[in-house]
Design a protein around this motif. Structure first.
Motif, PDB file in Angstrom:
ATOM      1  N   LEU A  27       0.785  -1.230  -0.110  1.00 43.86           N
ATOM      2  CA  LEU A  27      -0.052   0.014  -0.172  1.00 43.86           C
ATOM      3  C   LEU A  27       0.878   1.261   0.082  1.00 43.86           C
ATOM      4  CD1 LEU A  27      -2.881  -1.315   2.375  1.00 43.86           C
ATOM      5  CD2 LEU A  27      -2.707  -1.090   0.170  1.00 43.86           C
ATOM      6  N   LYS A  46      -9.423   2.795  -7.560  1.00 45.39           N
ATOM      7  CA  LYS A  46     -10.552   3.440  -7.076  1.00 45.39           C
ATOM      8  C   LYS A  46     -12.079   3.147  -7.941  1.00 45.39           C
ATOM      9  CE  LYS A  46      -8.861   7.673  -5.093  1.00 45.39           C
ATOM     10  NZ  LYS A  46      -8.674   9.292  -5.095  1.00 45.39           N
ATOM     11  N   ALA A  49     -12.534  -0.592  -6.741  1.00 49.72           N
ATOM     12  CA  ALA A  49     -13.121  -0.614  -5.527  1.00 49.72           C
ATOM     13  C   ALA A  49     -14.582  -0.010  -5.249  1.00 49.72           C
ATOM     14  CB  ALA A  49     -12.505   0.325  -4.473  1.00 49.72           C
ATOM     15  N   LYS A  52     -17.333  -2.570  -6.639  1.00 52.26           N
ATOM     16  CA  LYS A  52     -17.247  -3.721  -5.776  1.00 52.26           C
ATOM     17  C   LYS A  52     -17.774  -3.274  -4.508  1.00 52.26           C
ATOM     18  CE  LYS A  52     -13.950  -6.658  -8.239  1.00 52.26           C
ATOM     19  NZ  LYS A  52     -15.021  -7.840  -8.476  1.00 52.26           N
ATOM     20  N   HIS A  53     -17.855  -1.962  -4.153  1.00 58.23           N
ATOM     21  CA  HIS A  53     -18.298  -1.469  -2.954  1.00 58.23           C
ATOM     22  C   HIS A  53     -17.274  -1.851  -1.894  1.00 58.23           C
ATOM     23  CE1 HIS A  53     -22.237  -0.639  -5.017  1.00 58.23           C
ATOM     24  NE2 HIS A  53     -22.069  -1.766  -5.301  1.00 58.23           N
ATOM     25  N   LYS A  54     -16.160  -1.593  -2.009  1.00 61.25           N
ATOM     26  CA  LYS A  54     -15.052  -1.854  -1.259  1.00 61.25           C
ATOM     27  C   LYS A  54     -14.193  -0.449  -1.218  1.00 61.25           C
ATOM     28  CE  LYS A  54     -16.220  -6.088  -0.491  1.00 61.25           C
ATOM     29  NZ  LYS A  54     -16.871  -6.535   0.872  1.00 61.25           N
ATOM     30  N   THR A  55     -13.255  -0.690  -0.475  1.00 62.79           N
ATOM     31  CA  THR A  55     -12.102   0.386  -0.238  1.00 62.79           C
ATOM     32  C   THR A  55     -11.013  -0.188  -1.188  1.00 62.79           C
ATOM     33  OG1 THR A  55     -10.919  -0.455   1.643  1.00 62.79           O
ATOM     34  CG2 THR A  55     -12.709   1.013   2.107  1.00 62.79           C
ATOM     35  N   ALA A  57      -8.044  -0.041  -0.453  1.00 62.80           N
ATOM     36  CA  ALA A  57      -7.031  -1.221   0.526  1.00 62.80           C
ATOM     37  C   ALA A  57      -7.787  -2.657   0.517  1.00 62.80           C
ATOM     38  CB  ALA A  57      -7.064  -0.657   1.967  1.00 62.80           C
ATOM     39  N   GLN A  58      -9.089  -2.653   0.363  1.00 59.51           N
ATOM     40  CA  GLN A  58      -9.374  -4.171   0.208  1.00 59.51           C
ATOM     41  C   GLN A  58      -9.322  -4.747  -1.304  1.00 59.51           C
ATOM     42  OE1 GLN A  58     -13.441  -2.574   1.722  1.00 59.51           O
ATOM     43  NE2 GLN A  58     -13.318  -4.054   3.296  1.00 59.51           N
ATOM     44  N   VAL A  59      -9.208  -4.066  -2.254  1.00 58.06           N
ATOM     45  CA  VAL A  59      -9.154  -4.638  -3.648  1.00 58.06           C
ATOM     46  C   VAL A  59      -7.881  -4.595  -3.973  1.00 58.06           C
ATOM     47  CG1 VAL A  59     -11.456  -3.949  -4.420  1.00 58.06           C
ATOM     48  CG2 VAL A  59      -9.472  -2.511  -4.970  1.00 58.06           C
ATOM     49  N   ARG A  60      -6.724  -3.966  -3.320  1.00 57.55           N
ATOM     50  CA  ARG A  60      -5.410  -4.144  -3.433  1.00 57.55           C
ATOM     51  C   ARG A  60      -4.848  -5.452  -3.325  1.00 57.55           C
ATOM     52  NH1 ARG A  60      -1.267  -5.493  -4.968  1.00 57.55           N
ATOM     53  NH2 ARG A  60       0.729  -4.357  -4.641  1.00 57.55           N
TER      54      ARG A  60
END
Length: 60
Positions: A27, A46, A49, A52-55, A57-60
């Motif tokens: 990150l 972005k 993310a 997928k309704h995620k942040t 950091a969550q998709v990275r």
């Protein structure tokens, strides 16, 4: 490898010499004095993310 800093020459060298390359600080040390916001501010990440309704950091 890092999304914001793709070291293609290093990657080629590692592949040619059978060296496993893995991400360290994937990150980009977000918030650290040595880091950057390049990964967290990536328009592509972005977009993924948000879809997928995620942040980021969550998709990275």
């Amino acid at each position: 490898m890092n999304v914001a800093w793709q070291q293609q020459k290093l990657l080629r060298f590692c592949k040619e010499n059978g060296i496993h390359l893995s991400a360290w600080s994937p990150l980009s040390a977000n918030g650290g004095p040595w880091g950057s916001l390049a990964v967290m501010e990536s328009p592509i990440l972005k977009e993924i993310a948000a879809a997928k309704h995620k942040t980021v950091a969550q998709v990275r």
